[in-house]
Design a protein around this motif. Sequence first.
Motif, PDB file in Angstrom:
ATOM      1  N   VAL A  77     -47.751   7.854  14.471  1.00 43.43           N
ATOM      2  CA  VAL A  77     -48.974   7.910  15.274  1.00 43.43           C
ATOM      3  C   VAL A  77     -48.873   9.080  16.245  1.00 43.43           C
ATOM      4  O   VAL A  77     -47.857   9.234  16.941  1.00 43.43           O
ATOM      5  N   GLY A  78     -49.907   9.916  16.292  1.00 48.09           N
ATOM      6  CA  GLY A  78     -49.952  11.007  17.263  1.00 48.09           C
ATOM      7  C   GLY A  78     -48.753  11.922  17.155  1.00 48.09           C
ATOM      8  O   GLY A  78     -48.507  12.544  16.121  1.00 48.09           O
ATOM      9  N   LEU A  79     -47.988  12.022  18.232  1.00 46.92           N
ATOM     10  CA  LEU A  79     -46.769  12.828  18.202  1.00 46.92           C
ATOM     11  C   LEU A  79     -45.839  12.352  17.092  1.00 46.92           C
ATOM     12  O   LEU A  79     -45.164  13.168  16.451  1.00 46.92           O
ATOM     13  N   GLY A  80     -45.789  11.050  16.847  1.00 50.01           N
ATOM     14  CA  GLY A  80     -44.966  10.534  15.755  1.00 50.01           C
ATOM     15  C   GLY A  80     -45.395  11.077  14.403  1.00 50.01           C
ATOM     16  O   GLY A  80     -44.560  11.315  13.528  1.00 50.01           O
ATOM     17  N   GLY A  81     -46.697  11.285  14.221  1.00 49.24           N
ATOM     18  CA  GLY A  81     -47.163  11.911  12.988  1.00 49.24           C
ATOM     19  C   GLY A  81     -46.711  13.351  12.878  1.00 49.24           C
ATOM     20  O   GLY A  81     -46.393  13.847  11.786  1.00 49.24           O
ATOM     21  N   MET A  82     -46.656  14.047  14.015  1.00 44.97           N
ATOM     22  CA  MET A  82     -46.170  15.426  14.022  1.00 44.97           C
ATOM     23  C   MET A  82     -44.685  15.476  13.674  1.00 44.97           C
ATOM     24  O   MET A  82     -44.233  16.371  12.950  1.00 44.97           O
TER      25      MET A  82
END
Length: 267
Positions: free
Chosen positions: A104-109
């Motif tokens: 999610v969000g930064l985790g997706g990056m």
Amino acid sequence: MPHARNGDTELYYETDGDGYAEPPDDDRSGTTAVTFVGELGFGPWQWGWQHAALAGPYEAVVPATRGTGDSDAPPGPYSVETLAADLEAVLADAGVRSTHLVGVGLGGMVALTAALGSDRIRKLALVGTAAYGDGLNPEPLRPDRDGLAAFESSLDAVFSREFVDAQPDAISRIAEWRAAEDAGPEAWQATRAALDAFDVADRTYEVTNEALVLHGTADAVCPPAKGEELADGLPRGEFVPVEGAGHLANVEHSKLVNDRLLAFFGD
């Protein structure tokens, strides 16, 4: 409880589930796990809505990002590359040879960066994610240590108005979990720095993993257009809007998201 180590940093993680799902035909590395990669500053609580659905058919790996939960919080600034190296350390320590990633969000990056550099990574499920750090406004995610009421009010920007109004008990519990597990101000700022230098917009064509880009249509942290742009740039990307959901679409519409994840990983 297990801890992996990346240099001097200890990283807490948990595993659960039997992993009985059959691996894809082209995956010769054995049973495939599902690993969850968290949003900026959020603790492992954010995956409570996926755990029961995915731990079983898959071995579920839930790391606490550095600075959150029981992981170390070394001085920053951090980079997405450092966080991806943390993820690799956890997977190696857990003996995971093959894994899908949900971020999610930064985790997706971090998931995108890991896919560019690790042969352990299979499919990607990216929630509320952009191809560059400027695509995400992190300020609504900033921790506020002035009491549970402040944590609750900060969730107005993370969830849709409808969810906040309809689920007051859930909002109260989430505020408590945030107070217990989320990054403190210094660790949050160190992790916030990872967004500044992140930009894979000109490299998304290199991410050949199948990718499901899930995005709440009411996301006020990362506009849905950023998710569409990301999916368009991925050779095997598919954009799926989650109607009415805010940034944490995996929480607001967990059944829909879990069904899509199970179908996607099982293809």
